[in-house]
Design a protein around this motif. Structure first.
Motif, PDB file in Angstrom:
ATOM      1  N   SER A  25      78.633  32.771  -4.790  1.00 50.18           N
ATOM      2  CA  SER A  25      77.873  33.974  -4.409  1.00 50.18           C
ATOM      3  C   SER A  25      76.507  33.589  -3.860  1.00 50.18           C
ATOM      4  O   SER A  25      76.004  34.226  -2.931  1.00 50.18           O
ATOM      5  CB  SER A  25      77.647  34.907  -5.603  1.00 50.18           C
ATOM      6  OG  SER A  25      78.762  35.010  -6.399  1.00 50.18           O
ATOM      7  N   ALA A  26      75.916  32.554  -4.448  1.00 52.09           N
ATOM      8  CA  ALA A  26      74.602  32.107  -3.961  1.00 52.09           C
ATOM      9  C   ALA A  26      74.708  31.654  -2.511  1.00 52.09           C
ATOM     10  O   ALA A  26      73.849  31.971  -1.684  1.00 52.09           O
ATOM     11  CB  ALA A  26      74.064  30.983  -4.841  1.00 52.09           C
ATOM     12  N   MET A  27      75.776  30.915  -2.183  1.00 50.20           N
ATOM     13  CA  MET A  27      75.953  30.461  -0.795  1.00 50.20           C
ATOM     14  C   MET A  27      76.095  31.654   0.142  1.00 50.20           C
ATOM     15  O   MET A  27      75.511  31.677   1.225  1.00 50.20           O
ATOM     16  CB  MET A  27      77.169  29.540  -0.698  1.00 50.20           C
ATOM     17  CG  MET A  27      76.878  28.152  -1.251  1.00 50.20           C
ATOM     18  SD  MET A  27      78.231  26.988  -0.995  1.00 50.20           S
ATOM     19  CE  MET A  27      78.941  26.949  -2.605  1.00 50.20           C
ATOM     20  N   GLU A  28      76.869  32.658  -0.275  1.00 46.40           N
ATOM     21  CA  GLU A  28      77.068  33.825   0.597  1.00 46.40           C
ATOM     22  C   GLU A  28      75.779  34.636   0.748  1.00 46.40           C
ATOM     23  O   GLU A  28      75.489  35.128   1.841  1.00 46.40           O
ATOM     24  CB  GLU A  28      78.204  34.711   0.073  1.00 46.40           C
ATOM     25  CG  GLU A  28      79.572  34.035   0.068  1.00 46.40           C
ATOM     26  CD  GLU A  28      80.062  33.598   1.449  1.00 46.40           C
ATOM     27  OE1 GLU A  28      79.375  33.852   2.470  1.00 46.40           O
ATOM     28  OE2 GLU A  28      81.147  32.977   1.513  1.00 46.40           O
ATOM     29  N   GLU A  29      75.013  34.774  -0.333  1.00 41.08           N
ATOM     30  CA  GLU A  29      73.729  35.482  -0.200  1.00 41.08           C
ATOM     31  C   GLU A  29      72.793  34.696   0.719  1.00 41.08           C
ATOM     32  O   GLU A  29      72.035  35.279   1.490  1.00 41.08           O
ATOM     33  CB  GLU A  29      73.078  35.686  -1.568  1.00 41.08           C
ATOM     34  CG  GLU A  29      73.746  36.770  -2.385  1.00 41.08           C
ATOM     35  CD  GLU A  29      72.904  37.220  -3.577  1.00 41.08           C
ATOM     36  OE1 GLU A  29      73.219  38.281  -4.135  1.00 41.08           O
ATOM     37  OE2 GLU A  29      71.937  36.520  -3.957  1.00 41.08           O
ATOM     38  N   GLY A  30      72.858  33.383   0.633  1.00 46.42           N
ATOM     39  CA  GLY A  30      72.069  32.546   1.542  1.00 46.42           C
ATOM     40  C   GLY A  30      72.518  32.756   2.988  1.00 46.42           C
ATOM     41  O   GLY A  30      71.680  32.912   3.889  1.00 46.42           O
ATOM     42  N   ASN A  31      73.831  32.766   3.206  1.00 46.30           N
ATOM     43  CA  ASN A  31      74.352  33.044   4.553  1.00 46.30           C
ATOM     44  C   ASN A  31      73.818  34.373   5.076  1.00 46.30           C
ATOM     45  O   ASN A  31      73.377  34.483   6.219  1.00 46.30           O
ATOM     46  CB  ASN A  31      75.890  33.106   4.519  1.00 46.30           C
ATOM     47  CG  ASN A  31      76.523  31.726   4.408  1.00 46.30           C
ATOM     48  OD1 ASN A  31      75.947  30.725   4.833  1.00 46.30           O
ATOM     49  ND2 ASN A  31      77.714  31.666   3.824  1.00 46.30           N
ATOM     50  N   MET A  32      73.832  35.383   4.189  1.00 45.02           N
ATOM     51  CA  MET A  32      73.395  36.726   4.582  1.00 45.02           C
ATOM     52  C   MET A  32      71.915  36.715   4.969  1.00 45.02           C
ATOM     53  O   MET A  32      71.533  37.247   6.023  1.00 45.02           O
ATOM     54  CB  MET A  32      73.635  37.685   3.405  1.00 45.02           C
ATOM     55  CG  MET A  32      73.385  39.128   3.730  1.00 45.02           C
ATOM     56  SD  MET A  32      74.607  39.760   4.895  1.00 45.02           S
ATOM     57  CE  MET A  32      75.868  40.379   3.775  1.00 45.02           C
ATOM     58  N   ALA A  33      71.093  36.101   4.132  1.00 48.37           N
ATOM     59  CA  ALA A  33      69.653  36.065   4.413  1.00 48.37           C
ATOM     60  C   ALA A  33      69.380  35.288   5.703  1.00 48.37           C
ATOM     61  O   ALA A  33      68.530  35.682   6.514  1.00 48.37           O
ATOM     62  CB  ALA A  33      68.906  35.431   3.238  1.00 48.37           C
ATOM     63  N   GLY A  34      70.111  34.201   5.912  1.00 44.47           N
ATOM     64  CA  GLY A  34      69.913  33.383   7.114  1.00 44.47           C
ATOM     65  C   GLY A  34      70.280  34.143   8.377  1.00 44.47           C
ATOM     66  O   GLY A  34      69.548  34.104   9.381  1.00 44.47           O
ATOM     67  N   VAL A  35      71.401  34.846   8.339  1.00 48.12           N
ATOM     68  CA  VAL A  35      71.839  35.637   9.501  1.00 48.12           C
ATOM     69  C   VAL A  35      70.842  36.765   9.761  1.00 48.12           C
ATOM     70  O   VAL A  35      70.424  37.004  10.906  1.00 48.12           O
ATOM     71  CB  VAL A  35      73.268  36.202   9.270  1.00 48.12           C
ATOM     72  CG1 VAL A  35      73.608  37.268  10.303  1.00 48.12           C
ATOM     73  CG2 VAL A  35      74.299  35.074   9.293  1.00 48.12           C
ATOM     74  N   ALA A  36      70.431  37.456   8.672  1.00 49.48           N
ATOM     75  CA  ALA A  36      69.523  38.597   8.844  1.00 49.48           C
ATOM     76  C   ALA A  36      68.169  38.140   9.404  1.00 49.48           C
ATOM     77  O   ALA A  36      67.591  38.807  10.272  1.00 49.48           O
ATOM     78  CB  ALA A  36      69.326  39.315   7.505  1.00 49.48           C
ATOM     79  N   ALA A  37      67.672  37.000   8.916  1.00 50.25           N
ATOM     80  CA  ALA A  37      66.387  36.498   9.409  1.00 50.25           C
ATOM     81  C   ALA A  37      66.512  36.102  10.886  1.00 50.25           C
ATOM     82  O   ALA A  37      65.627  36.402  11.697  1.00 50.25           O
ATOM     83  CB  ALA A  37      65.921  35.313   8.568  1.00 50.25           C
TER      84      ALA A  37
END
Lengths: 89, 381
Positions: B304-316
């Motif tokens: 889940s941490a990796m996916e939340e990181g993916n999400m934050a990276g894409v959004a930024a």
């Protein structure tokens, strides 16, 4: 029996924390100012939660209201010389 | 003080931070990741067990191998990773104070992603400060990363997955685990991990807690005691163990100092470890341009941490104009689907409920407040 140590960096015991709460401390910062709990090298990483739980138990307030101590620079141990420069004034 | 300007600065090179770095840098952003440890990967490189979940979450692959794959992707993406480097604070203008190689830097980033992870909970009991009492995570780092056995005879406190997995790994490393103590009336972690431990002959004492740990200069023994449903000790039920090490696996809590310092608003979700930052679907907090990802947003697990990181990276990357809205939406939808898969089933559904509450509370907050935005005038973005 010997009292339990809550803040190991500053050697603050459970009784010290209870005394601080009895003295009127209602926040982790309030306990910190009275006892130095959380002012050592680890900056409360070990004891902060234990102190918060003791405040909740003693005051009857929910843990949700007992926030961590005020977060200030530096949040990690740093050498003052690196931030301030090597020259003494 | 040296000044560094970058598109995205990420605090923490663990599962979440590296994933965010990969997404943002591969979309074209300038990315700097800062981590206080000597090696990247956060907790991934000490996970020698196989991960669960679906194939796309690399079920069956061992944690450290997932870490190596992620690191290789980050290196190819062009993101810079500073190790042995401390983020010691955030100034009101959101510039970051960083010490690296003995030098003091001011890092000015258009977007900040805080992926600082979590730390272990402690317990206080007589003898809890004796050398030999340690976090289970610390013991796991010692055996799997530093290859040092913390002790020969070990009592584990806590039967969640950390307690069960670390017990098994301590046995693989050559220690004897004399027992696992669990305050609740039943085992906390997955049956598959508990089964392995029980087949190896390790007793699990449910409904028990540590009464005391004793020893002159270091741990020489520990006494446990049964507790009733109100956690009162039941006299006459004490058991004493001859141990040199007591490991505490009693949960984790998010490392939120920098998030508080940024001025972000918080929620309180006990199952996530207490106070956790409010954030929206994009992982953006109540402070514009400050994102969070991974355990700092609520303690879950590495996938889940990796996916939340993916999400934050894409959004930024999207917010900076490196991804079109259409492309970003497509990626974010895929990430959200994977997150929902991870947050399902007997152990995951509760996490999904908690996460939905956290995001709902964020929207409720935004109905009556504006996101604070100190960045625009300072950085001119």
């Amino acid at each position: 029996m010997e009292d339990i140590i809550i803040c190991r960096c500053q050697e603050v015991t459970r009784q010290d924390i209870l005394d601080a709460i009895a003295d009127g401390a209602t926040t982790v910062d309030g306990v910190k100012r009275r006892t130095r709990a959380g002012m050592g090298l680890c900056q409360g990483k070990t004891c902060e939660r234990l102190v918060a739980r003791m405040i909740a138990e003693q005051t009857g307030r929910p843990l949700s209201e007992i926030v961590p101590p005020k977060s200030r620079i530096p949040v990690r141990p740093v050498k003052i010389g690196i931030i301030g420069g090597e020259q003494d004034e | 003080m040296r000044e560094i300007v970058t598109d995205v600065a990420i605090v923490g090179a663990g599962s979440a931070g590296l994933s965010a770095a990969y997404q943002a840098a591969s979309a074209g952003a300038d990315v700097l990741v800062i981590d206080e440890n000597a090696r990247p990967g956060g907790q991934l490189f000490k996970q020698i067990h196989k991960f669960f979940g679906s194939k796309e979450h690399q079920a069956g692959t061992r944690g450290f191998a997932i870490g190596e794959q992620l690191l290789a992707k980050v290196e190819q993406s062009g993101a810079k990773v500073w190790l042995d480097s401390l983020v010691y604070g955030l100034l009101p203008d959101k510039s970051m104070g960083v010490i690296s190689q003995g030098l003091n830097y001011s890092v000015k980033a258009k977007k900040i992603i805080i992926a600082s992870g979590a730390k272990e909970n402690y317990m206080a009991f007589p003898g809890s400060t004796l050398p030999g009492v340690m976090g289970a995570g610390a013991a796991q780092t010692m055996i799997n990363v530093n290859r040092v056995l913390p002790g020969e005879r070990i009592l584990m406190v806590g039967s969640g997955n950390v307690g069960l997995i670390v017990s098994y790994q301590l046995m693989q490393a050559g220690a004897e685990v004399v027992g696992i103590v669990e305050g609740a009336p039943k085992i906390g972690g997955y049956g598959v991990h508990a089964g392995k431990i029980r087949r190896a002959g390790v007793p699990i004492y449910v409904g028990h807690t540590v009464d005391c740990v004793f020893g002159e200069e270091e741990v020489e023994g520990a006494r446990i005691v049964a507790v009733d449903e109100k956690w009162n000790k039941i006299p006459g039920t004490e058991k004493t163990f001859d141990v040199d090490t007591v490991c505490l696996a009693v949960g984790l809590n998010p490392m939120t100092e920098l998030v508080w310092m940024a001025g972000c608003k918080f929620d309180f979700i006990p199952s996530f470890g207490g106070h956790v930052p409010l954030h929206d679907e994009n992982m953006e907090t109540t402070v514009k341009g400050v994102y969070v990802a991974g355990d700092v947003t609520g303690v879950e697990e590495a996938s889940s941490a990796m996916e939340e990181g993916n999400m934050a990276g894409v959004a930024a990357a999207e917010a900076l104009g490196y991804l079109s809205a259409e492309e970003a939406d497509k990626r974010k939808q895929q990430i959200m689907e994977r997150l929902n898969t991870l947050r399902s089933g007997m152990f995951g559904a509760g996490r999904r409920t908690s996460k939905e509450k956290q995001i709902q509370d964020m929207h409720t907050y935004l109905e009556s407040h504006k996101r604070t935005d100190p960045q625009e005038e300072v950085l001119g973005v």
